[in-house]
Design an enzyme around this catalytic site. Structure first.
Site, PDB file in Angstrom:
ATOM      1  N   ASN A  32      26.095 -15.039  21.955  1.00 21.70           N
ATOM      2  CA  ASN A  32      24.706 -14.697  21.647  1.00 21.70           C
ATOM      3  C   ASN A  32      24.671 -13.302  21.014  1.00 21.70           C
ATOM      4  O   ASN A  32      23.985 -12.391  21.477  1.00 21.70           O
ATOM      5  CB  ASN A  32      23.820 -14.763  22.904  1.00 21.70           C
ATOM      6  CG  ASN A  32      22.349 -14.678  22.525  1.00 21.70           C
ATOM      7  OD1 ASN A  32      21.627 -13.826  22.992  1.00 21.70           O
ATOM      8  ND2 ASN A  32      21.909 -15.533  21.632  1.00 21.70           N
ATOM      9  N   LEU A  33      25.423 -13.190  19.944  1.00 17.04           N
ATOM     10  CA  LEU A  33      25.701 -11.871  19.366  1.00 17.04           C
ATOM     11  C   LEU A  33      24.474 -11.285  18.686  1.00 17.04           C
ATOM     12  O   LEU A  33      23.741 -11.982  17.982  1.00 17.04           O
ATOM     13  CB  LEU A  33      26.842 -12.002  18.359  1.00 17.04           C
ATOM     14  CG  LEU A  33      28.126 -12.629  18.926  1.00 17.04           C
ATOM     15  CD1 LEU A  33      29.196 -12.702  17.843  1.00 17.04           C
ATOM     16  CD2 LEU A  33      28.640 -11.858  20.131  1.00 17.04           C
ATOM     17  N   GLY A  36      24.152  -5.081  18.174  1.00 20.47           N
ATOM     18  CA  GLY A  36      24.993  -4.237  19.037  1.00 20.47           C
ATOM     19  C   GLY A  36      26.426  -4.756  19.088  1.00 20.47           C
ATOM     20  O   GLY A  36      27.388  -3.990  18.957  1.00 20.47           O
ATOM     21  N   HIS A  37      26.584  -6.073  19.265  1.00 18.89           N
ATOM     22  CA  HIS A  37      27.937  -6.646  19.268  1.00 18.89           C
ATOM     23  C   HIS A  37      28.609  -6.433  17.911  1.00 18.89           C
ATOM     24  O   HIS A  37      29.797  -6.147  17.836  1.00 18.89           O
ATOM     25  CB  HIS A  37      27.886  -8.164  19.506  1.00 18.89           C
ATOM     26  CG  HIS A  37      27.416  -8.573  20.861  1.00 18.89           C
ATOM     27  ND1 HIS A  37      26.191  -9.163  21.070  1.00 18.89           N
ATOM     28  CD2 HIS A  37      28.008  -8.506  22.074  1.00 18.89           C
ATOM     29  CE1 HIS A  37      26.057  -9.441  22.359  1.00 18.89           C
ATOM     30  NE2 HIS A  37      27.133  -9.046  22.998  1.00 18.89           N
ATOM     31  N   GLY A 148      30.623  -1.884  24.595  1.00 18.69           N
ATOM     32  CA  GLY A 148      29.404  -1.112  24.380  1.00 18.69           C
ATOM     33  C   GLY A 148      29.140  -0.140  25.523  1.00 18.69           C
ATOM     34  O   GLY A 148      29.403  -0.449  26.688  1.00 18.69           O
ATOM     35  N   GLU A 149      28.604   1.032  25.183  1.00 20.86           N
ATOM     36  CA  GLU A 149      28.249   2.010  26.223  1.00 20.86           C
ATOM     37  C   GLU A 149      26.977   1.610  26.959  1.00 20.86           C
ATOM     38  O   GLU A 149      26.629   2.211  27.963  1.00 20.86           O
ATOM     39  CB  GLU A 149      28.070   3.393  25.595  1.00 20.86           C
ATOM     40  CG  GLU A 149      29.389   4.007  25.162  1.00 20.86           C
ATOM     41  CD  GLU A 149      29.244   5.367  24.533  1.00 20.86           C
ATOM     42  OE1 GLU A 149      28.097   5.849  24.369  1.00 20.86           O
ATOM     43  OE2 GLU A 149      30.282   5.939  24.165  1.00 20.86           O
ATOM     44  N   ASP A 151      26.527  -0.957  28.711  1.00 22.71           N
ATOM     45  CA  ASP A 151      27.019  -1.354  30.039  1.00 22.71           C
ATOM     46  C   ASP A 151      27.943  -0.239  30.527  1.00 22.71           C
ATOM     47  O   ASP A 151      29.167  -0.402  30.582  1.00 22.71           O
ATOM     48  CB  ASP A 151      27.747  -2.692  29.939  1.00 22.71           C
ATOM     49  CG  ASP A 151      26.802  -3.802  29.506  1.00 22.71           C
ATOM     50  OD1 ASP A 151      25.848  -4.084  30.238  1.00 22.71           O
ATOM     51  OD2 ASP A 151      26.999  -4.354  28.408  1.00 22.71           O
ATOM     52  N   GLN A 154      30.194  -0.762  33.594  1.00 25.49           N
ATOM     53  CA  GLN A 154      31.255  -1.694  33.207  1.00 25.49           C
ATOM     54  C   GLN A 154      32.353  -0.967  32.434  1.00 25.49           C
ATOM     55  O   GLN A 154      33.547  -1.147  32.685  1.00 25.49           O
ATOM     56  CB  GLN A 154      30.653  -2.815  32.353  1.00 25.49           C
ATOM     57  CG  GLN A 154      31.671  -3.660  31.603  1.00 25.49           C
ATOM     58  CD  GLN A 154      31.035  -4.826  30.883  1.00 25.49           C
ATOM     59  OE1 GLN A 154      30.644  -5.805  31.501  1.00 25.49           O
ATOM     60  NE2 GLN A 154      30.949  -4.756  29.563  1.00 25.49           N
ATOM     61  N   SER A 187      21.485  -9.370  24.972  1.00 28.84           N
ATOM     62  CA  SER A 187      21.241 -10.817  24.859  1.00 28.84           C
ATOM     63  C   SER A 187      20.104 -11.237  25.780  1.00 28.84           C
ATOM     64  O   SER A 187      19.370 -12.179  25.493  1.00 28.84           O
ATOM     65  CB  SER A 187      22.504 -11.588  25.229  1.00 28.84           C
ATOM     66  OG  SER A 187      23.547 -11.218  24.369  1.00 28.84           O
TER      67      SER A 187
HETATM   68  O1  PAF Z   1      29.804  -7.103  28.355  1.00 21.36           O
HETATM   69  C1  PAF Z   1      30.007  -8.334  28.336  1.00 21.36           C
HETATM   70  O2  PAF Z   1      29.530  -9.055  27.460  1.00 21.36           O
HETATM   71  C2  PAF Z   1      30.878  -8.962  29.410  1.00 21.36           C
HETATM   72  O3  PAF Z   1      30.677  -8.347  30.637  1.00 21.36           O
HETATM   73  C3  PAF Z   1      32.374  -8.967  29.039  1.00 21.36           C
HETATM   74  C4  PAF Z   1      32.931  -7.570  28.900  1.00 21.36           C
HETATM   75  C5  PAF Z   1      32.566  -9.734  27.736  1.00 21.36           C
HETATM   76  C6  PAF Z   1      33.172  -9.680  30.131  1.00 21.36           C
HETATM   77  O4  PAF Z   1      32.745 -11.001  30.297  1.00 21.36           O
END
Ligand code: PAF
Length: 284
Positions: A32-33, A36-37, A148-149, A151, A154, A187
């Site tokens: 679901n780009l 940002g992606h 991405g920053e 998250d 993460q 997304s």
């Molecule tokens: O940030 C995301 O889209 C997800 O957490 C990742 C890093 C692809 C792991 O499934």
């Protein structure tokens, strides 16, 4: 753009490229780009000759009652978008490829960074992220992986995991891509109805309000964070947390800490929004 679905196919293509002396950048995604992606893909392209994008809606990072089933799956649009940004290879594994021995056969955990902030209301979420990202890194063995920053927690967990497990990959963070009104692209923004979409930028406004107060010299964090939570509630968002942390290890800041990040999460309708803004008080 090439497309593969199995570990063997992925390794075959990557071994050829590596054999030709080409560096490889991996962009892990759940599809679901959005723009940002695609900016992650652009950064990957700057760092390596070959750009691999993985697309896997990872079940282990969704908790019970979360949106695993309804998570938007838009593979054809994603392919077209990646073609437009000249990605070289799309890796679209199914669950048996990533979890051949079941979802809990092997779990990677970074508890020191995973339990607070988003981890407090999404128990197990970051174990799912760390597990799938370590699998993807082991499968692709890239020179660099791009995240991405937006998250932020993460990203810190992945950096710590890679450092602590001696994984030979550089982790690159890319600044959050925002809509014109400040809302961080995600997304999950598509879960917002029109009215919620109007309210959603309140999260970014609340975080930048905290940052402004800090730059103005305020250090009464309890008060300014509570003001920010009130702003969110007034806008109809249900605050989960608004916190100030050190930007490298997410620990609560001491008086001498200068490199900080203000992080927030809030519920709005069916969406759970997250965002963060970094602040360096040295320049304040
Ligand atoms: O940030 C995301 O889209 C997800 O957490 C990742 C890093 C692809 C792991 O499934």
């Amino acid at each position: 753009m090439l497309e593969v679905a199995t570990a063997a196919q992925l390794r075959e293509v990557l071994n050829d490229w590596r054999g030709a002396g080409e560096r490889i950048a991996l962009v892990p995604t759940m599809g679901n780009l959005h723009e940002g992606h695609l900016q992650l893909v652009d950064r990957a392209r700057e760092r390596a000759e070959r750009v691999v994008v993985s697309l896997f809606v990872n079940p282990t990072q969704f908790g019970p009652g979360e949106d695993l089933e309804s998570y938007p799956r838009t593979l054809n649009d994603d392919r077209a978008a990646l073609d437009g940004r000249q990605a070289d290879l799309l890796f679209v594994p199914d669950e048996m490829v990533i979890y051949p021995h079941g979802r809990s056969a092997c779990v990677v955990s970074v508890p020191a960074l995973s339990d607070g902030l988003c981890g407090a209301s999404r128990p197990g979420h970051f174990d799912g992220v760390a597990t799938v990202v370590s699998k993807l890194l082991n499968l692709a063995d890239p020179d660099v992986a791009v995240f991405g920053e937006k998250d932020y927690q993460q990203l810190m967990i992945i950096r710590r995991m890679v450092a602590d497990l001696f994984m030979p990959v550089a982790i690159e963070g890319v600044p959050t891509c925002r809509e014109a009104d400040g809302l961080a692209m995600s997304s999950r923004n598509r879960y917002l109805n029109d009215d919620e979409r109007q309210r959603a930028p309140a999260l970014y406004r609340a975080l930048t309000g905290v940052v402004r107060a800090m730059i103005d010299g305020r250090r009464d964090y309890e008060v300014i964070l509570s003001e920010a939570r009130n702003c969110l509630s007034e806008e109809g968002l249900e605050p989960d947390y608004v916190e100030v942390r050190r930007d490298d290890d997410l620990a609560p800041p001491g008086p001498a800490d200068r490199h900080l990040v203000v992080l927030g999460a809030a519920r709005l309708g069916k969406a759970r929004l997250i965002d963060n803004v970094r602040v360096s008080l040295e320049t304040a």
